[in-house]
Design an enzyme around this catalytic site. Structure first.
Site, PDB file in Angstrom:
ATOM      1  CB  SER A 118      -0.866   0.046   1.255  1.00 36.70           C
ATOM      2  OG  SER A 118      -1.592  -1.129   1.390  1.00 36.70           O
ATOM      3  CG  HIS A 139      -1.979  -0.287  -4.250  1.00 37.00           C
ATOM      4  ND1 HIS A 139      -2.218   1.030  -3.926  1.00 37.00           N
ATOM      5  CD2 HIS A 139      -2.469  -1.011  -3.220  1.00 37.00           C
ATOM      6  CE1 HIS A 139      -2.815   1.085  -2.753  1.00 37.00           C
ATOM      7  NE2 HIS A 139      -2.975  -0.133  -2.311  1.00 37.00           N
ATOM      8  CD  GLU A 151      -1.743   4.126  -6.394  1.00 30.95           C
ATOM      9  OE1 GLU A 151      -1.849   3.407  -5.372  1.00 30.95           O
ATOM     10  OE2 GLU A 151      -1.636   5.357  -6.323  1.00 30.95           O
ATOM     11  CG  ASN A 189      -3.072   3.960   0.675  1.00 31.18           C
ATOM     12  OD1 ASN A 189      -4.215   3.999   1.147  1.00 31.18           O
ATOM     13  ND2 ASN A 189      -2.562   2.855   0.154  1.00 31.18           N
TER      14      ASN A 189
HETATM   15  N1  LIG Z   1      -6.167  -4.534   3.447  1.00 26.11           N
HETATM   16  C1  LIG Z   1      -6.327  -3.692   2.443  1.00 26.11           C
HETATM   17  O1  LIG Z   1      -7.402  -3.080   2.267  1.00 26.11           O
HETATM   18  C2  LIG Z   1      -5.200  -3.473   1.467  1.00 26.11           C
HETATM   19  C3  LIG Z   1      -5.481  -2.782   0.276  1.00 26.11           C
HETATM   20  C4  LIG Z   1      -4.458  -2.654  -0.679  1.00 26.11           C
HETATM   21  C5  LIG Z   1      -3.179  -3.186  -0.423  1.00 26.11           C
HETATM   22  N2  LIG Z   1      -2.941  -3.832   0.763  1.00 26.11           N
HETATM   23  C6  LIG Z   1      -1.603  -4.399   0.962  1.00 26.11           C
HETATM   24  O2  LIG Z   1      -1.653  -5.792   0.699  1.00 26.11           O
HETATM   25  C7  LIG Z   1      -0.701  -6.488   1.495  1.00 26.11           C
HETATM   26  C8  LIG Z   1      -1.416  -7.554   2.309  1.00 26.11           C
HETATM   27  O3  LIG Z   1      -2.354  -6.916   3.156  1.00 26.11           O
HETATM   28  P1  LIG Z   1      -3.588  -7.733   3.763  1.00 26.11           P
HETATM   29  O4  LIG Z   1      -4.561  -6.728   4.228  1.00 26.11           O
HETATM   30  O5  LIG Z   1      -4.006  -8.816   2.817  1.00 26.11           O
HETATM   31  O6  LIG Z   1      -2.871  -8.401   5.038  1.00 26.11           O
HETATM   32  P2  LIG Z   1      -3.365  -9.660   5.883  1.00 26.11           P
HETATM   33  O7  LIG Z   1      -2.810  -9.468   7.244  1.00 26.11           O
HETATM   34  O8  LIG Z   1      -4.823  -9.903   5.716  1.00 26.11           O
HETATM   35  O9  LIG Z   1      -2.596 -10.903   5.168  1.00 26.11           O
HETATM   36  C9  LIG Z   1      -1.213 -11.003   5.123  1.00 26.11           C
HETATM   37  C10 LIG Z   1      -0.853 -12.475   4.923  1.00 26.11           C
HETATM   38  O10 LIG Z   1       0.556 -12.584   4.680  1.00 26.11           O
HETATM   39  C11 LIG Z   1       1.005 -13.786   5.281  1.00 26.11           C
HETATM   40  N3  LIG Z   1       2.451 -13.745   5.424  1.00 26.11           N
HETATM   41  C12 LIG Z   1       3.197 -13.072   6.335  1.00 26.11           C
HETATM   42  N4  LIG Z   1       4.509 -13.322   6.119  1.00 26.11           N
HETATM   43  C13 LIG Z   1       4.583 -14.137   5.027  1.00 26.11           C
HETATM   44  C14 LIG Z   1       5.663 -14.740   4.320  1.00 26.11           C
HETATM   45  N5  LIG Z   1       6.932 -14.554   4.673  1.00 26.11           N
HETATM   46  N6  LIG Z   1       5.372 -15.538   3.270  1.00 26.11           N
HETATM   47  C15 LIG Z   1       4.089 -15.768   2.901  1.00 26.11           C
HETATM   48  N7  LIG Z   1       3.026 -15.212   3.541  1.00 26.11           N
HETATM   49  C16 LIG Z   1       3.268 -14.409   4.596  1.00 26.11           C
HETATM   50  C17 LIG Z   1       0.228 -13.830   6.594  1.00 26.11           C
HETATM   51  O11 LIG Z   1       0.218 -15.160   7.126  1.00 26.11           O
HETATM   52  C18 LIG Z   1      -1.155 -13.358   6.143  1.00 26.11           C
HETATM   53  O12 LIG Z   1      -1.976 -14.445   5.750  1.00 26.11           O
HETATM   54  C19 LIG Z   1      -0.003  -5.416   2.345  1.00 26.11           C
HETATM   55  O13 LIG Z   1       1.176  -5.025   1.709  1.00 26.11           O
HETATM   56  C20 LIG Z   1      -1.024  -4.280   2.370  1.00 26.11           C
HETATM   57  O14 LIG Z   1      -0.434  -3.032   2.569  1.00 26.11           O
HETATM   58  C21 LIG Z   1      -3.921  -4.001   1.700  1.00 26.11           C
END
Ligand SMILES: NC(=O)c1ccc[n+]([C@@H]2O[C@H](COP(=O)([O-])OP(=O)(O)OC[C@H]3O[C@@H](n4cnc5c(N)ncnc54)[C@H](O)[C@@H]3O)[C@@H](O)[C@H]2O)c1
Length: 297
Positions: A118, A139, A151, A189
């Site tokens: 993000s 993104h 994005e 963001n």
């Molecule tokens: N939540 C949102 O609305 C949103 C929107 C756009 C982008 N993002 C981005 O997407 C990414 C994920 O966010 P999310 O909300 O899905 O997080 P989340 O916490 O729901 O999921 C993250 C996952 O990554 C796994 N993980 C951690 N370390 C790991 C590794 N070494 N290898 C493999 N898997 C691993 C965890 O077990 C977990 O299942 C982040 O970079 C976040 O900034 C999130």
């Protein structure tokens, strides 16, 4: 491109796997947590059921989509032969730097390495690899199967060819890719998080309650959901880490995270995913309301 690996089966990773699989790509969904993998595939199945119920896809489409996804808990095995990796692991800079360092060693030279971060610098992530021209930000927005935008963030060294490939690929997924340069928070963001932070500060200062703030922004600004509800939906930990990237990246106090969000994250109140944030999601009542409203909105 045919073979894709998605790292992280959480909120975003399972949605990204869903859209690639639905478009016919072979997807390896990788997570260090078996529980996340099980939850991720269950979420994809539930979201496909919803699409079947709305007659957007057939039962056969659902079966075919699920058949395109292989779950994997080993990074090496999961990414060995893929054309593209989309990393969607936890928003933590050290974690992402380590993942990209490993990916660069394991993946064949042709593999493009994309991150769904993000806010973390694409240029910094790319600098961990020997192929910075093949590292790019992809993104997606939450919920991925519904939201139109991707994005596309060009790091300092991202090549025009990599950018063209990922722009075209995003269109194949039925999305609208939009190209931006790599500065803290990118575009989405940099604009969204200060608004959410200001809503939290407005609550913190007692100007109005949660429902009032969200109602004003929903009905007054025609936003599909209020900023506090949206923060719960994104995850307060994710919001806080993006706010910190903006604050540290620009060294400008206007981006300082509200002490309230810092406290809530420290107390484990992360929004929908932990059962409590600005709203109470016990027994899944509110969670259902949020996603239904968003999905139909
Ligand atoms: N939540 C949102 O609305 C949103 C929107 C756009 C982008 N993002 C981005 O997407 C990414 C994920 O966010 P999310 O909300 O899905 O997080 P989340 O916490 O729901 O999921 C993250 C996952 O990554 C796994 N993980 C951690 N370390 C790991 C590794 N070494 N290898 C493999 N898997 C691993 C965890 O077990 C977990 O299942 C982040 O970079 C976040 O900034 C999130």
């Amino acid at each position: 491109m045919k073979n894709i690996a998605v790292i992280g089966a959480g909120t975003m990773g399972n949605g990204i796997a869903h859209v690639f699989a639905q478009t016919g790509f072979n997807v390896r969904l990788i997570d260090i947590s078996e529980e996340s993998l099980d939850k991720g595939i269950a979420t994809i199945s539930k979201n496909l059921d919803r699409m079947v119920a709305k007659e957007k896809i057939t039962e056969t489409d659902k079966t075919n989509t699920l058949a395109q996804i292989t779950l994997c808990s080993d990074l090496k095995e999961g990414v060995a032969e893929v054309d593209l990796v989309v990393e969607a692991a936890t928003e933590n800079i050290n974690l992402k730097l380590k993942i990209f360092k490993d990916l660069d060693i394991i993946c064949p030279p042709k593999t493009i390495l994309a991150t769904n971060t993000s806010s973390i610098s694409i240029t910094q992530i790319a600098a961990e690899t020997s192929r910075p021209e093949k590292v790019i930000g992809m993104h997606f927005m939450n919920p991925v199967p519904i939201m139109q935008l991707v994005e596309i963030i060009r790091g300092y060294s991202t090549s025009a060819e990599t950018t063209r490939t990922i722009m075209a690929l995003s269109k194949t997924l039925g999305k609208t890719p939009t190209e931006v340069n790599d500065y803290p928070g990118f575009v989405a963001n940099r604009i969204l998080m200060p608004m959410i932070n200001e809503a939290i500060e407005t609550l913190h200062h007692g100007v109005a309650g949660v429902e009032e703030i969200d109602t004003i922004m929903k009905l007054g600004m025609a936003h599909p959901m209020g900023p506090l509800q949206l923060a719960d939906f994104i995850g307060l930990d994710v919001c806080l880490s993006i706010m910190n990237v903006l604050y540290n990246g620009f060294k400008n106090p206007k981006y300082a995270p509200s002490p309230l969000v810092v406290n809530m994250v420290t107390a484990g109140k992360l929004g929908i995913k932990s059962g409590e944030g600005f709203y109470d999601y016990s027994e899944n009542r509110k969670a259902e309301t949020v996603s239904k409203q968003f999905l139909t909105g």
